[in-house]
Design a protein around this motif. Structure first.
Motif, PDB file in Angstrom:
ATOM      1  N   SER A   1      -2.198 -53.495  13.821  1.00 16.19           N
ATOM      2  CA  SER A   1      -1.245 -52.384  13.649  1.00 16.19           C
ATOM      3  C   SER A   1      -1.708 -51.214  12.790  1.00 16.19           C
ATOM      4  O   SER A   1      -1.714 -50.073  13.232  1.00 16.19           O
TER       5      SER A   1
ATOM      6  N   HIS B   1      -7.296 -52.158  24.776  1.00 15.00           N
ATOM      7  CA  HIS B   1      -6.226 -51.217  25.078  1.00 15.00           C
ATOM      8  C   HIS B   1      -6.339 -50.079  24.076  1.00 15.00           C
ATOM      9  O   HIS B   1      -7.272 -50.072  23.268  1.00 15.00           O
TER      10      HIS B   1
ATOM     11  N   ASP C   1      -4.528 -49.092  16.424  1.00 14.90           N
ATOM     12  CA  ASP C   1      -5.348 -50.020  15.633  1.00 14.90           C
ATOM     13  C   ASP C   1      -6.606 -50.470  16.376  1.00 14.90           C
ATOM     14  O   ASP C   1      -7.426 -51.173  15.811  1.00 14.90           O
ATOM     15  N   HIS C   2      -6.788 -50.016  17.630  1.00 10.02           N
ATOM     16  CA  HIS C   2      -7.962 -50.426  18.414  1.00 10.02           C
ATOM     17  C   HIS C   2      -8.873 -49.248  18.763  1.00 10.02           C
ATOM     18  O   HIS C   2      -9.904 -49.442  19.388  1.00 10.02           O
TER      19      HIS C   2
ATOM     20  N   ASP D   1      -3.861 -59.098  20.609  1.00 11.62           N
ATOM     21  CA  ASP D   1      -2.687 -58.420  21.162  1.00 11.62           C
ATOM     22  C   ASP D   1      -2.146 -59.073  22.436  1.00 11.62           C
ATOM     23  O   ASP D   1      -2.248 -58.506  23.530  1.00 11.62           O
TER      24      ASP D   1
ATOM     25  N   HIS E   1       3.093 -59.859  20.368  1.00 13.56           N
ATOM     26  CA  HIS E   1       2.149 -60.600  19.519  1.00 13.56           C
ATOM     27  C   HIS E   1       2.490 -62.075  19.477  1.00 13.56           C
ATOM     28  O   HIS E   1       3.590 -62.490  19.827  1.00 13.56           O
TER      29      HIS E   1
ATOM     30  N   HIS F   1      -5.981 -60.379  14.029  1.00 13.64           N
ATOM     31  CA  HIS F   1      -4.912 -59.384  14.124  1.00 13.64           C
ATOM     32  C   HIS F   1      -3.808 -59.716  13.106  1.00 13.64           C
ATOM     33  O   HIS F   1      -2.621 -59.778  13.412  1.00 13.64           O
TER      34      HIS F   1
HETATM   35 ZN   LIG Z   1      -3.250 -54.324  17.873  1.00 16.11          ZN
END
Ligand SMILES: [Zn+2]
Ligand SMILES: [Zn+2]
Length: 438
Positions: A11, A109, A113-114, A210, A253, A275
């Motif tokens: 996140s 994705h 956060d990615h 995720d 999640h 994560h």
């Molecule tokens: Zn994430």
């Protein structure tokens, strides 16, 4: 292949606040006093610190998702959360700093956060470097470009002068890169996130960040069990507690205990909790690991997977199918081959190619094979040695590990070779017999 974690939070980045660092120091000092550690002895202090629990001694880290995989064939990066900044700095100390690097990036994705570390990924600003970028959502390239628009970032995407090639792939399609075969699979997540399964012929791992597993009944989890099946390592979205995953249904999640079930059903060997919730402190994350281990201990029928907490800097080394290595050098007119790794069918192919190439170039009547770094040998390896023996006037094997020597004994082939404990003694013996000849 070496898996390394550069960002493990979900996140949003979650730096460790000073108050938490202070409480770790207080706890460590209290513990040192209780154990009467000799604080005037630096080694005693180091040993004591190394033995402290992970949550006291360190932190899981605050960067968001980024994991790298290094093989003898190249470097592959999964996601570009804020952790990729530090990975990029490390890469700048290598060929990437000179504009001679090549790597592959996979995106699961495009949630912040990615992707958020990508504008800070220095190797992409160095001309000459080349990056191939794979993804499954059609919009990834545009999102990567757009997050560097003037409204959000001071430097335009066009300033990234490294070669960046974008490729969309489909579910079921395989990408072969760096000696790895990589496939993606959709996970339940707002807007879908994709898991990637990575294989090198002997080892495998799955990066499944995720993902929500809403129904845990067998028919619903089968597709995931199949995709995760037998993996050496499963990197799993353990953001929520089971309780939170029920309250926060559809947030996309999962939890460590659900990961434990899925890992066990799929025959996974190591479950890596990943994560982490930005609101969770180190103590809480390690407590989740403890609970997961305890939960899995109730099943005595099969060895449960090992449970690890992903931390910034954690490394997991899995064996490479192609980690067989051949080096050659000359000692007067003797060719010395240094062999290492697994001498199996793949190793035999590498060895034979190198041997034939050298045979064309120079006189190879006398050779020594230094074998101390060979980890194991199959009949394909034995056969390759016998073929090499046929093509040379004299060939000595040196430094055979016991297991390798034993395989030659089991194949009743030891008398085909002159076998010595060390390369030096093999060289002396070859030189002596050569002098006799003249
Ligand atoms: Zn994430
Ligand atoms: Zn997400």
């Amino acid at each position: 292949m070496l898996i390394k974690f550069w960002g493990v939070r979900g996140s949003i980045p979650a730096p460790l606040p000073s108050t938490r660092i202070q409480s770790k120091i207080v706890r460590a000092l209290q513990e040192a006093a209780a154990e009467q550690v000799d604080l005037s002895n630096p080694r005693a202090i180091e040993e004591f610190v190394a033995g402290l629990p992970g949550a006291t001694r360190g932190t899981v880290g605050g960067n968001t998702a980024c994991v790298s995989v290094e093989t003898p064939g190249g470097l592959v990066i999964f996601d570009a959360g804020t952790g990729i900044r530090e990975l990029g700095e490390a890469m700048m100390g290598r060929e990437f700093g000179r504009g001679q690097g090549e790597a592959t990036i996979f995106f699961t994705h495009t949630h912040w956060d990615h992707i958020q570390g990508f504008p800070f990924f220095r190797p992409a600003f160095v001309s000459g470097n080349r990056f191939t970028i794979y993804y499954m959502h059609p919009h990834v390239e545009q999102v990567i470009i757009d997050q560097m628009k003037a409204e959000w970032f001071p430097v335009r995407f066009s300033r990234m002068t490294a070669g960046l090639e974008f490729h969309q792939i489909q579910e079921g399609e395989s990408v072969n890169v760096a000696g790895l075969e990589i496939q993606g699979k959709a996970l339940q997540h707002p807007g879908i996130a994709y898991a990637y399964r990575v294989e090198n012929g002997t080892s495998s791992f799955v990066f499944a960040t995720d993902g929500e597993y809403k129904s845990l009944s067998a028919s619903h989890t089968k597709e995931y069990n199949d995709f995760f099946s037998g993996a050496d390592v499963l990197i799993f979205d353990a953001m929520f507690s089971v309780r939170d995953s029920i309250i926060r249904e559809d947030w996309g999640h999962s939890s460590a205990l659900i990961g434990a079930d899925i890992a066990r059903q799929a025959g996974v060997k190591q479950l890596v909790l990943f994560h982490h919730d930005p609101a969770a402190g180190d103590d809480e994350i390690w407590r989740i690991r403890q609970a997961t281990v305890e939960y899995m201990s109730q099943d005595l029928s099969s060895g449960p997977p090992e449970v690890l907490v992903a931390t910034d800097g954690l490394e997991i080394n899995l064996s490479d199918a192609h980690d067989f290595r051949v080096g050659t050098h000359m000692v007067s007119d003797v060719v010395v081959f240094s062999l290492g790794g697994r001498f199996d069918a793949n190793g035999a192919e590498i060895f034979e190619a190198q041997f034939d190439e050298l045979l064309e170039q120079r006189d190879m009547s006398r050779i020594v094979l230094s074998m101390e770094d060979v980890t194991d040998i199959s009949m394909a390896g034995v056969k390759a040695l016998l073929e090499a023996r046929k093509q040379t006037y004299s060939m000595a094997l040196a430094g055979l590990p016991n297991n390798v020597h034993r395989v030659l004994e089991l194949a009743v082939t030891t008398d085909f070779f002159a076998i010595y404990d060390e390369v030096d003694t093999a060289l002396e013996a070859l030189n002596a017999s050569n002098n006799e000849r003249h």
